[in-house]
Design an enzyme around this catalytic site. Structure first.
Site, PDB file in Angstrom:
ATOM      1  N   CYS A  53       0.737  -1.170  -0.124  1.00  0.00           N
ATOM      2  CA  CYS A  53      -0.047   0.092  -0.080  1.00  0.00           C
ATOM      3  C   CYS A  53       0.576   1.137  -0.283  1.00  0.00           C
ATOM      4  O   CYS A  53       0.215   2.561  -0.202  1.00  0.00           O
ATOM      5  CB  CYS A  53      -0.874  -0.037   1.097  1.00  0.00           C
ATOM      6  SG  CYS A  53      -1.882  -1.500   1.194  1.00  0.00           S
ATOM      7  N   HIS A  84      -3.790   7.060   2.623  1.00  0.00           N
ATOM      8  CA  HIS A  84      -4.265   5.765   2.239  1.00  0.00           C
ATOM      9  C   HIS A  84      -5.530   5.399   2.661  1.00  0.00           C
ATOM     10  O   HIS A  84      -5.819   5.574   3.960  1.00  0.00           O
ATOM     11  CB  HIS A  84      -2.960   4.725   2.784  1.00  0.00           C
ATOM     12  CG  HIS A  84      -3.478   3.368   2.560  1.00  0.00           C
ATOM     13  ND1 HIS A  84      -3.899   2.978   1.341  1.00  0.00           N
ATOM     14  CD2 HIS A  84      -3.335   2.160   3.150  1.00  0.00           C
ATOM     15  CE1 HIS A  84      -4.043   1.896   1.384  1.00  0.00           C
ATOM     16  NE2 HIS A  84      -3.823   1.026   2.213  1.00  0.00           N
ATOM     17  N   ASN A  98     -10.468  -0.106  -0.548  1.00  0.00           N
ATOM     18  CA  ASN A  98      -8.942  -0.056  -0.608  1.00  0.00           C
ATOM     19  C   ASN A  98      -8.328  -0.773  -1.652  1.00  0.00           C
ATOM     20  O   ASN A  98      -8.217  -1.938  -2.122  1.00  0.00           O
ATOM     21  CB  ASN A  98      -8.496  -0.968   0.641  1.00  0.00           C
ATOM     22  CG  ASN A  98      -6.940  -0.760   1.106  1.00  0.00           C
ATOM     23  OD1 ASN A  98      -6.014  -0.262   0.181  1.00  0.00           O
ATOM     24  ND2 ASN A  98      -6.435  -1.329   2.014  1.00  0.00           N
TER      25      ASN A  98
HETATM   26  O1  UT7 Z   1      -4.228  -1.915   3.548  1.00  0.00           O
HETATM   27  C1  UT7 Z   1      -3.981  -2.795   4.803  1.00  0.00           C
HETATM   28  C2  UT7 Z   1      -4.933  -3.974   4.558  1.00  0.00           C
HETATM   29  N1  UT7 Z   1      -6.132  -3.683   5.251  1.00  0.00           N
HETATM   30  C3  UT7 Z   1      -6.291  -4.124   6.629  1.00  0.00           C
HETATM   31  O2  UT7 Z   1      -5.467  -4.769   7.061  1.00  0.00           O
HETATM   32  C4  UT7 Z   1      -7.598  -3.973   7.484  1.00  0.00           C
HETATM   33  C5  UT7 Z   1      -7.356  -3.277   8.596  1.00  0.00           C
HETATM   34  N2  UT7 Z   1      -8.069  -3.818   9.648  1.00  0.00           N
HETATM   35  C6  UT7 Z   1      -9.653  -3.384   9.493  1.00  0.00           C
HETATM   36  O3  UT7 Z   1      -9.970  -2.507   8.637  1.00  0.00           O
HETATM   37  C7  UT7 Z   1     -10.501  -3.935  10.590  1.00  0.00           C
HETATM   38  O4  UT7 Z   1      -9.762  -4.513  11.629  1.00  0.00           O
HETATM   39  C8  UT7 Z   1     -11.720  -4.891   9.833  1.00  0.00           C
HETATM   40  C9  UT7 Z   1     -12.601  -3.968   8.909  1.00  0.00           C
HETATM   41  C10 UT7 Z   1     -10.901  -5.817   9.031  1.00  0.00           C
HETATM   42  C11 UT7 Z   1     -12.429  -5.388  10.819  1.00  0.00           C
HETATM   43  O5  UT7 Z   1     -13.067  -4.635  11.708  1.00  0.00           O
HETATM   44  P1  UT7 Z   1     -13.040  -4.571  13.290  1.00  0.00           P
HETATM   45  O6  UT7 Z   1     -13.995  -3.780  13.747  1.00  0.00           O
HETATM   46  O7  UT7 Z   1     -11.433  -4.666  13.708  1.00  0.00           O
HETATM   47  O8  UT7 Z   1     -13.743  -6.015  13.403  1.00  0.00           O
HETATM   48  P2  UT7 Z   1     -13.018  -7.348  14.446  1.00  0.00           P
HETATM   49  O9  UT7 Z   1     -12.120  -7.939  13.735  1.00  0.00           O
HETATM   50  O10 UT7 Z   1     -12.951  -6.905  15.718  1.00  0.00           O
HETATM   51  O11 UT7 Z   1     -14.586  -8.360  14.237  1.00  0.00           O
HETATM   52  C12 UT7 Z   1     -15.714  -8.045  14.931  1.00  0.00           C
HETATM   53  C13 UT7 Z   1     -16.555  -9.100  14.515  1.00  0.00           C
HETATM   54  C14 UT7 Z   1     -16.168 -10.528  14.497  1.00  0.00           C
HETATM   55  O12 UT7 Z   1     -17.033 -11.497  15.128  1.00  0.00           O
HETATM   56  P3  UT7 Z   1     -16.981 -12.005  16.677  1.00  0.00           P
HETATM   57  O13 UT7 Z   1     -15.741 -12.559  16.661  1.00  0.00           O
HETATM   58  O14 UT7 Z   1     -17.323 -10.594  17.540  1.00  0.00           O
HETATM   59  O15 UT7 Z   1     -18.013 -12.840  16.588  1.00  0.00           O
HETATM   60  C15 UT7 Z   1     -15.645 -10.949  13.252  1.00  0.00           C
HETATM   61  O16 UT7 Z   1     -15.937 -12.232  12.825  1.00  0.00           O
HETATM   62  O17 UT7 Z   1     -17.143  -9.082  13.120  1.00  0.00           O
HETATM   63  C16 UT7 Z   1     -16.884 -10.284  12.516  1.00  0.00           C
HETATM   64  N3  UT7 Z   1     -16.700  -9.896  10.817  1.00  0.00           N
HETATM   65  C17 UT7 Z   1     -17.703  -9.558  10.226  1.00  0.00           C
HETATM   66  N4  UT7 Z   1     -18.978  -9.812  10.419  1.00  0.00           N
HETATM   67  C18 UT7 Z   1     -19.725  -9.284   9.228  1.00  0.00           C
HETATM   68  C19 UT7 Z   1     -15.607  -9.649  10.559  1.00  0.00           C
HETATM   69  N5  UT7 Z   1     -15.560  -9.450   9.222  1.00  0.00           N
HETATM   70  C20 UT7 Z   1     -17.089  -9.400   9.062  1.00  0.00           C
HETATM   71  C21 UT7 Z   1     -17.956  -9.142   8.045  1.00  0.00           C
HETATM   72  N6  UT7 Z   1     -19.407  -9.161   8.112  1.00  0.00           N
HETATM   73  N7  UT7 Z   1     -17.448  -8.844   6.538  1.00  0.00           N
END
Ligand code: UT7
Length: 329
Positions: free
Chosen positions: A116, A256, A286
């Site tokens: 990125c 970004h 992204n």
């Molecule tokens: O450019 C570099 C690449 N980009 C990245 O690496 C992304 C950086 N990280 C992020 O943008 C965020 O961490 C995410 C968008 C990936 C995730 O958001 P979050 O608020 O950190 O969610 P989380 O990982 O804490 O997950 C919360 C819940 C989980 O369920 P449980 O364990 O609480 O039951 C996930 O399994 O949301 C669930 N979850 C989803 N639910 C519905 C994760 N993805 C999804 C989804 N739809 N697409």
């Protein structure tokens, strides 16, 4: 040592493929929803390349627009650098394909792997070549077809990415008369190499039937760790670029487009509002190396910066890598 040439931004261009993929597409096959994706990321849709479009095709359209905007002929380009993690082929570089299709006969061409951060690193490289007198006009590109490396069965990552390309022509300030590059910084921390990575297809794990079955040619993320790293690094880089300046000098901030919440959290840390920030993640998601040049082109074409104001670009990503540039418009 000979005096360094002052370098400016002669022109920019960008391109997003035609096909728009709304969040609702993912609802058909995954346990996810438009509401969840918007709330957690700010993404409403992304653009995906057509089957016959590869990273080089997106790059060429963005580059042609940048050359036209700059009023520079392809034959006068001495250097083409493409920042990408989704090259057309493992070999040769996408930059060589771009060079041929543009008819940039006099340009050296190579790709740069900084994920990125790819465009910001290409931009810094182009600036350094011109400053040192090794090139006169450089074409720097950030372009991706991430739709080809996402795991459609992984809801935590596949919803985040899109395809697109952005380009800039860098020239001696004495010729282009705008956008003087004042400072660029780059950094890396390879201890975080597995925060965002594609496990197979390289020399550690060459492609095999097993790697395909295990979906190891797709991007794997440690989303929460990336989130923490991204907020901290984005706010540090913005702070560093604005050090010694009156905050009022800032005209445009181009970060970004990783996640709307990450951008907001970084601004919050710095006590800044989003007023001067280009945010288009809602439309393109992204696009890795392409987010910064696409947002830069959008901000400049919309006339969102006035002469004399500061333009700051910041990026970070897999590697881990990061980079920033400060420009006096
Ligand atoms: O450019 C570099 C690449 N980009 C990245 O690496 C992304 C950086 N990280 C992020 O943008 C965020 O961490 C995410 C968008 C990936 C995730 O958001 P979050 O608020 O950190 O969610 P989380 O990982 O804490 O997950 C919360 C819940 C989980 O369920 P449980 O364990 O609480 O039951 C996930 O399994 O949301 C669930 N979850 C989803 N639910 C519905 C994760 N993805 C999804 C989804 N739809 N697409």
């Amino acid at each position: 040592m000979a005096e360094l040439t002052r370098v400016g931004i002669a022109g920019t261009g960008s391109y997003a493929p035609e096909r728009v993929v709304p969040n609702s597409e993912f609802e058909k096959t995954l346990d996810t929803s438009h509401e969840w994706i918007v709330k957690r990321t700010g993404i409403h849709q992304r653009h995906f390349a057509a089957p016959d479009e590869a990273t080089s095709h997106l790059s060429v359209v963005a580059a042609e627009r940048a050359l036209e905007n700059a009023g520079v002929d392809a034959k006068d380009i001495d250097l083409i650098v493409v920042g990408t993690l989704t090259p057309d082929y493992p070999l040769p570089s996408t930059a060589c394909l771009v060079q041929d299709r543009l008819g940039a006969k006099n340009a050296a061409a190579f790709d740069l792997a900084a994920a990125c951060t790819g465009f910001v690193s290409a931009f810094s490289t182009g600036e350094a070549y011109i400053a040192a007198g090794r090139a006169k006009h450089a074409l720097v590109i950030g372009a991706e077809t991430l739709s080809r490396v996402i795991d459609n069965s992984d809801r935590t990552s596949c919803i985040l990415f899109g395809d697109g390309a952005g380009a800039a022509v860098l020239s001696p300030l004495s010729e282009c008369g705008q956008g003087e590059i004042l400072e660029t910084v780059q950094g890396a921390d390879g201890s975080g190499y597995d925060f965002i990575h594609i496990p197979a297809g390289g020399s550690v794990k060459p492609a095999s039937q097993e790697t395909v079955e295990m979906r190891e040619h797709a991007i794997k993320l440690r989303g929460r760790e990336v989130y923490r790293f991204a907020v901290a690094r984005m706010s540090e880089l913005i702070e560093r670029m604005l050090e010694g300046h009156d905050p009022e000098e800032l005209g445009l901030l181009v970060p970004h487009q990783v996640n709307r919440r990450i951008i907001d959290a970084a601004l919050d840390r710095l006590g800044m509002t989003a007023e001067k920030v280009v945010i288009n993640i809602q439309e393109y998601a992204n696009t890795s190396a392409a987010t910064v040049p696409m947002a830069l082109d959008e901000g400049l074409r919309a006339g969102r910066i006035e002469k004399g104001q500061l333009l700051v670009m910041v990026a970070f990503g897999a590697g881990l890598t990061w980079g920033a540039c400060k420009v006096r418009w």
